[in-house]
Each structure stands twice: as C-alpha cells, then as structure tokens.
Design a protein around this motif. Structure first.
Motif, mmCIF file in Angstrom:
data_model
loop_
_atom_site.group_PDB
_atom_site.id
_atom_site.type_symbol
_atom_site.label_atom_id
_atom_site.label_comp_id
_atom_site.label_asym_id
_atom_site.label_seq_id
_atom_site.Cartn_x
_atom_site.Cartn_y
_atom_site.Cartn_z
ATOM 1 N N ALA A 21 34.845 43.901 28.177
ATOM 2 C CA ALA A 21 35.004 43.388 29.646
ATOM 3 C C ALA A 21 35.621 44.285 30.477
ATOM 4 O O ALA A 21 35.332 44.398 31.703
ATOM 5 N N THR A 22 36.739 45.023 29.886
ATOM 6 C CA THR A 22 37.274 45.918 30.844
ATOM 7 C C THR A 22 36.337 47.070 31.383
ATOM 8 O O THR A 22 36.552 47.455 32.516
ATOM 9 N N ALA A 23 35.588 47.719 30.565
ATOM 10 C CA ALA A 23 34.786 48.729 30.764
ATOM 11 C C ALA A 23 33.839 48.149 31.889
ATOM 12 O O ALA A 23 33.604 48.850 32.697
ATOM 13 N N SER A 24 33.278 46.870 31.875
ATOM 14 C CA SER A 24 32.315 46.382 32.709
ATOM 15 C C SER A 24 33.138 46.353 34.028
ATOM 16 O O SER A 24 32.533 46.497 35.091
ATOM 17 N N ARG A 25 34.276 45.813 33.905
ATOM 18 C CA ARG A 25 35.020 45.651 35.420
ATOM 19 C C ARG A 25 35.145 46.983 36.038
ATOM 20 O O ARG A 25 35.130 47.039 37.282
ATOM 21 N N ALA A 26 35.733 47.925 35.238
ATOM 22 C CA ALA A 26 36.229 49.124 35.885
ATOM 23 C C ALA A 26 34.999 49.947 36.418
ATOM 24 O O ALA A 26 34.810 50.441 37.346
ATOM 25 N N LEU A 27 33.491 49.773 35.739
ATOM 26 C CA LEU A 27 32.490 50.467 36.340
ATOM 27 C C LEU A 27 31.824 49.693 37.374
ATOM 28 O O LEU A 27 31.057 50.245 38.278
ATOM 29 N N ASN A 28 32.036 48.298 37.619
ATOM 30 C CA ASN A 28 31.673 47.610 38.701
ATOM 31 C C ASN A 28 32.424 47.346 39.886
ATOM 32 O O ASN A 28 32.047 46.536 40.776
ATOM 33 N N GLY A 29 33.482 47.931 39.713
ATOM 34 C CA GLY A 29 34.459 48.190 40.818
ATOM 35 C C GLY A 29 35.369 47.084 41.320
ATOM 36 O O GLY A 29 35.958 47.107 42.261
ATOM 37 N N THR A 30 35.702 46.360 40.262
ATOM 38 C CA THR A 30 36.540 45.310 40.407
ATOM 39 C C THR A 30 38.014 45.661 40.541
ATOM 40 O O THR A 30 38.559 46.729 39.866
ATOM 41 N N THR A 31 38.891 45.049 41.092
ATOM 42 C CA THR A 31 40.175 45.435 41.474
ATOM 43 C C THR A 31 41.118 45.044 40.350
ATOM 44 O O THR A 31 42.530 45.350 40.273
ATOM 45 N N ARG A 32 40.557 43.988 39.381
ATOM 46 C CA ARG A 32 41.390 43.677 38.229
ATOM 47 C C ARG A 32 41.423 44.498 37.049
ATOM 48 O O ARG A 32 41.677 43.914 35.808
#
Length: 344
Positions: A21-32
């Motif tokens: 989940a963290t990898a996905s969020r980081a690669l998709n540009g989320t600020t969280r």
C-alpha cells in the motif's frame, strides 16, 4: 534504462522494505506518505526500472487487447461461472482474458492490479467481494485512478467500499432477506448461520439481510448462532462440525455461500444427521452443482454468467461519463429438497 517487463509493484515494495500500500501511494504521487519512505520507494523503482504508467502509451496506440480479471478463487464455481460470462463477451470482441486468483488476500489484489497496469491491459475487472478495510480500499483506488486517467477501463462485481468504478451488484442483502422469509414461512424459528470472514462485504451484506428479516418476524439471530470460517467447502465442513460439537439445536442451517453448504452437508452426513429430516440446510448463489446434490439444495439464485457479461459490457461501454454506473441484479429463492416444513 528500459523497464524490465517482469518487475512488479511487489518487487519495488520488497526492495524498499515497505508495504504494498505504501509503495502504491508513493508511486502514484499521493501526499499521505512520509518523505523518507517516498524516497526509498522511488529509489527502488529507479533501480529496478519499474514504470507503472507504461500502459498509457500502449492504450493510446490501441495495441494491447487484453482484459485482466482479478477474482478470489477461480476454482470456486461461483467465480468460474462469472468468468465464463466475462469470457463470452470478451471473445465476441476479440479480447484476450488474463485471469488471476487472490485467494481473498487483499494485498494480492493490489499487486495483481499493479501487474495488469504494467502489462498494459485495456480493462481490469474485479470479480468478488470487496474488503471491509479502509487501507486496502485507499491503496486500490490509488492504483486504479492513474490507470483510468491513462485510458484504462475498470468494472467490479459486488460491493467495493469507496471505489469509483462501474459496478454490477448482486442483491446479496435482499436475497438473504427473501431466503429468511421463505424459511420462516416453513415454520423455522431457530437458525445457525455458517459465515465466511466478515471482512468481506458479501458476507456482511448476506448476514445483515438474513438477520434483519428474522428480526422483523420477532426472531433473534445472536452472535452465538453465527459460526465463522473460510469461504470454502472445507470452511463449511469445519464450521458445521463446530456447530455440531457444541450441540446443534437449530431446525435450519444457512450457509452464506453454496460451496460452504456443500461442506456442511458432508459434515452433517458424517455425523449421522439427516437433511432435511433432522435439520434443514440452505445456501446462496445457485452454483450449477447444487441441484444435483442429494438432497438438492435450497438456495438463493443469482444469474452468475450474466454478472460477468454485464461487468464486461460496462468496462467496454463507449459512453463513459464522470459518474460511475451501477447495475443491480436481482436474487431469487429456489426451494429444493434440503429444506422442509416444521411444526411449532
């Protein structure tokens, strides 16, 4: 550096020592995502030459005519029947179907969606219950939103919390309520429910509909009346054994899926309990095999192949607007030999 075709989101997460989940969020540009974690993920992605948005160029060129179907377990006749409907429509459109089973692991679902993006699938179908898990829901959305913006198409079967996608939704709650009313009409007042994990929306909805209809008739379904196990034939067998071991005083057992009911039927037979003479048994889905059981199974029928056909049609529709379309599919009770009338 050219992207290696076999590098997946899981590889990046492993290299960066973070969750999917963290990898996905980081690669998709989320600020969280914490900045140090984001840097670790981006560094791992660079090192592995991972490019999750490579599908966009291929979609623009129209060269990849594949559909990815992510289901819980293709060996389960429920999913096999839905997949058959998907394949029929895809075949008519000369599309190749790639099928993946998550075995109800939410992390695997995210990983497969990421993989299908990298494989440049022109559509992704999620077939099966969503999870009652906000973190999973967020991570899945953050995989699917860039995919949709790049021209990818998404459709789901069953209820998925907070997911923006066209969906085909079987009436799990209403169907279970109809079944409860049918069983009440046969005179049943004491029930045992064999349930799958309640992190699955399908399980939650079916229990809620069944319990609500009983409550309207003044019959309480307590937590002690619900036995939770895996959403499989073996899970049904184990749950039924547990109910028998603690002393079954119900007149009717409701298994929230037919495959669990099949396991329950075997457990009852092994224990010398006759269906329906000693206890009635009902399931849900109307998978093809249940009419051939002895006794044949009372269940709630869903048009399974039609669920797959409608999902595929939604994914392929040309009039895609900003609003998601929901197709609701009715569920109907089919009474067979595994239930009988009881006298008060």
């Amino acid at each position: 550096m050219d992207a290696h075709p076999h590098v997946t989101l899981s590889d990046v997460a492993r290299a960066a020592e973070v969750s999917l989940a963290t990898a996905s969020r980081a690669l998709n540009g989320t600020t969280r995502v914490r900045s140090d974690l984001r840097e670790r993920v981006l560094a791992a992605a660079r090192e592995l030459a991972y490019t999750p948005n490579a599908h966009a160029q291929a979609l623009a060129g129209g060269t990849h005519h594949t559909v990815g179907v992510v289901c819980h377990d293709v060996s389960d006749p429920y999913f096999a029947s839905i997949a058959r409907g998907v394949m029929r429509v895809a075949g008519d459109k000369d599309l190749l179907v790639m099928l993946a089973s998550t075995f109800r692991d939410p992390q695997k679902e995210i990983a497969y969606v990421s993989m299908l993006r990298a494989q440049r699938a022109s559509a992704i179908l999620l077939v099966g219950s969503g999870f009652e898990d906000r973190g999973w829901s967020r991570a899945l959305s953050e995989e699917l939103e860039p995919y949709r913006r790049g021209g990818g198409r998404v459709a789901v079967v069953s209820r998925h919390r907070n997911l923006r996608a066209d969906s085909v939704q079987p009436d799990n709650k209403g169907g279970a309520a109809k079944l409860a009313r049918t069983l009440l009409d046969l005179g049943h007042r004491r029930f045992t429910v064999l349930a799958g994990p309640r992190r699955l929306t399908t399980v939650v909805d079916r229990i809620a509909g069944f319990r609500q209809a009983l409550a309207e008739a003044g019959v309480e379904l307590s937590e002690n009346d619900i036995v939770e196990s895996t959403f499989t034939r073996d899970g049904g067998y184990t749950a039924m054994r547990q109910a028998l071991d603690r002393g079954l005083d119900s007149t009717c057992v409701f298994a929230v899926t037919d495959v669990m009911a099949i396991g329950a039927l075997t457990a009852l037979r092994d224990a010398g309990v006759s269906v329906p003479d000693d206890v009635s048994l009902a399931g849900f889905d109307d998978i093809p095999v249940v009419r051939d059981l002895t006794p044949s199974l009372t269940t709630v029928a869903l048009p399974l192949e039609q669920l797959g056909e409608r999902a595929m049609e939604l994914a392929l529709r040309s009039d895609r607007g900003t609003r998601s379309r929901v197709v609701r599919v009715q569920a109907d009770v089919v009474v067979r030999d595994s239930t009988k009338e009881v006298r008060a």
